[in-house]
Design a protein around this motif. Structure first.
Motif, PDB file in Angstrom:
ATOM      1  N   CYS A  48      67.255  17.196  41.771  1.00  0.00           N
ATOM      2  CA  CYS A  48      67.519  16.524  42.271  1.00  0.00           C
ATOM      3  C   CYS A  48      68.042  15.291  40.704  1.00  0.00           C
ATOM      4  O   CYS A  48      66.770  15.055  41.145  1.00  0.00           O
ATOM      5  CB  CYS A  48      67.787  15.779  43.644  1.00  0.00           C
ATOM      6  SG  CYS A  48      68.933  14.271  43.483  1.00  0.00           S
ATOM      7  N   LYS A  50      69.244  12.762  41.123  1.00  0.00           N
ATOM      8  CA  LYS A  50      68.638  10.938  41.837  1.00  0.00           C
ATOM      9  C   LYS A  50      67.481  11.298  42.319  1.00  0.00           C
ATOM     10  O   LYS A  50      66.693  10.266  41.634  1.00  0.00           O
ATOM     11  CB  LYS A  50      69.551  11.359  42.906  1.00  0.00           C
ATOM     12  CG  LYS A  50      69.725   9.537  43.700  1.00  0.00           C
ATOM     13  CD  LYS A  50      70.452   8.651  43.172  1.00  0.00           C
ATOM     14  CE  LYS A  50      70.564   7.491  43.884  1.00  0.00           C
ATOM     15  NZ  LYS A  50      71.316   6.405  43.335  1.00  0.00           N
ATOM     16  N   CYS A  51      66.352  11.959  42.968  1.00  0.00           N
ATOM     17  CA  CYS A  51      65.696  11.510  43.691  1.00  0.00           C
ATOM     18  C   CYS A  51      64.176  12.235  42.972  1.00  0.00           C
ATOM     19  O   CYS A  51      63.219  11.735  42.647  1.00  0.00           O
ATOM     20  CB  CYS A  51      65.389  11.560  45.269  1.00  0.00           C
ATOM     21  SG  CYS A  51      65.365  13.458  44.783  1.00  0.00           S
ATOM     22  N   CYS A  73      72.292  16.478  48.185  1.00  0.00           N
ATOM     23  CA  CYS A  73      70.510  16.776  48.025  1.00  0.00           C
ATOM     24  C   CYS A  73      69.920  16.688  49.020  1.00  0.00           C
ATOM     25  O   CYS A  73      70.313  15.699  50.056  1.00  0.00           O
ATOM     26  CB  CYS A  73      70.037  16.208  47.350  1.00  0.00           C
ATOM     27  SG  CYS A  73      68.727  15.943  47.171  1.00  0.00           S
ATOM     28  N   CYS A  76      67.506  13.042  49.721  1.00  0.00           N
ATOM     29  CA  CYS A  76      67.741  11.828  49.276  1.00  0.00           C
ATOM     30  C   CYS A  76      69.618  11.631  49.702  1.00  0.00           C
ATOM     31  O   CYS A  76      69.793  10.718  49.736  1.00  0.00           O
ATOM     32  CB  CYS A  76      67.225  11.484  47.938  1.00  0.00           C
ATOM     33  SG  CYS A  76      68.717  11.593  46.439  1.00  0.00           S
TER      34      CYS A  76
HETATM   35 ZN    ZN Z   1      67.461  13.750  45.895  1.00  0.00          ZN
END
Ligand code: ZN
Length: 277
Positions: A48, A50-51, A73, A76
């Protein structure tokens, strides 16, 4: 049944193309496309953005994983762009169309390789205004080599003429524009791309691509000029769409052109001596 196999195979390749489209421009910008053990097309594993959560095998199933997770995701809940499954579906449909048109497995696989490279180039050019040599140059050589096997779409003579005439036509346009306007009108990547298209599709395709490509480019520019502060727009996708239209609709296009006197004259004006296979 094999058409379905080609569709599923295409969605898997589309999933890999998503990785190429995201990572290759970063690798080129870092100047280390050749070797970096920490970041390349294989490493790190898909995660992912983002996380950073690494995706499990069940989260890597093309299209289906995205649908099951609702485009988010699992850890997150960060939204995942619909462009990812869209590219997987487009690749699957084009692979299935290739097998439906050519029926024979080996030529179809070669064309799937050609289409995969074109899709990656179109997406990278759209998002980064870049056509990496790491794709355009091997694509050109593969097209030329394939034409010598006797199973290619065109003869070796037509492939060499296509590559050379494609490259030269845009190179001449580039320099005329640069000398007249004192600035660049397109990038060198566009020359290499059209040379690769000529190597795979033959000399006859170059006229069509040079007629339709700029028209599609103008449509794109008109559609998005209000959104962008710069006049620059990616020309690669326009050339690629024109090339794909030629690949699938070559016979009806040639029939239409030969039945239309003025279009026929334009084609003959460009090159009447190039053999058409
Ligand atoms: Zn994520």
């Amino acid at each position: 049944m094999l058409t379905l196999f080609f569709f599923i195979f295409g969605t898997c390749i589309g999933s890999f193309l998503n990785v190429v489209i995201y990572r290759l421009p970063l690798m080129v910008r870092q100047g280390n496309a050749a070797n970096n053990d920490a970041f390349n097309l294989m490493v790190p594993r898909s995660h992912c953005l983002k996380c950073g959560a690494t995706l499990s095998a069940s989260q890597l199933i093309p299209v289906i994983s995205w649908l099951i997770q609702g485009g988010r995701c699992r850890r997150c809940a960060h939204s995942i762009s619909c462009c990812y499954p869209l590219l997987e579906v487009i690749t699957g449909l084009l692979f299935a169309a290739v097998f439906a048109c050519w029926h024979s497995v080996l030529p179809a696989l070669a064309l799937c390789l050609f289409i995969s490279a074109l899709l990656a180039l179109a997406a990278i050019d759209l998002s980064h205004m870049l056509l990496p040599d790491a794709i355009t140059l091997p694509l050109l050589w593969c097209g030329l080599l394939w034409s010598t096997t006797g199973t290619g779409l065109v003869s070796a003579e037509s492939a060499i003429l296509g590559a050379a005439s494609g490259y030269l036509s845009l190179w001449v346009t580039y320099w005329c524009y640069r000398l007249l306007r004192k600035r660049e009108g397109m990038g060198y990547g566009d020359f290499k791309l059209i040379a690769a298209l000529g190597a795979w599709l033959g000399a006859e395709s170059i006229n069509f691509i040079l007629l339709l490509g700029p028209l599609l480019g103008c449509v794109y520019w008109l559609a998005f000029r209000f959104k962008k502060s710069s006049d620059n727009f990616p020309f690669g996708p326009a050339l690629i769409i024109a090339g794909l239209i030629w690949l699938f609709l070559q016979a009806p296009i040639m029939c239409f052109i030969h039945n239309n006197e003025s279009l026929s004259r334009i084609f003959l004006f460009f090159n009447s001596s190039i053999p058409y296979k």
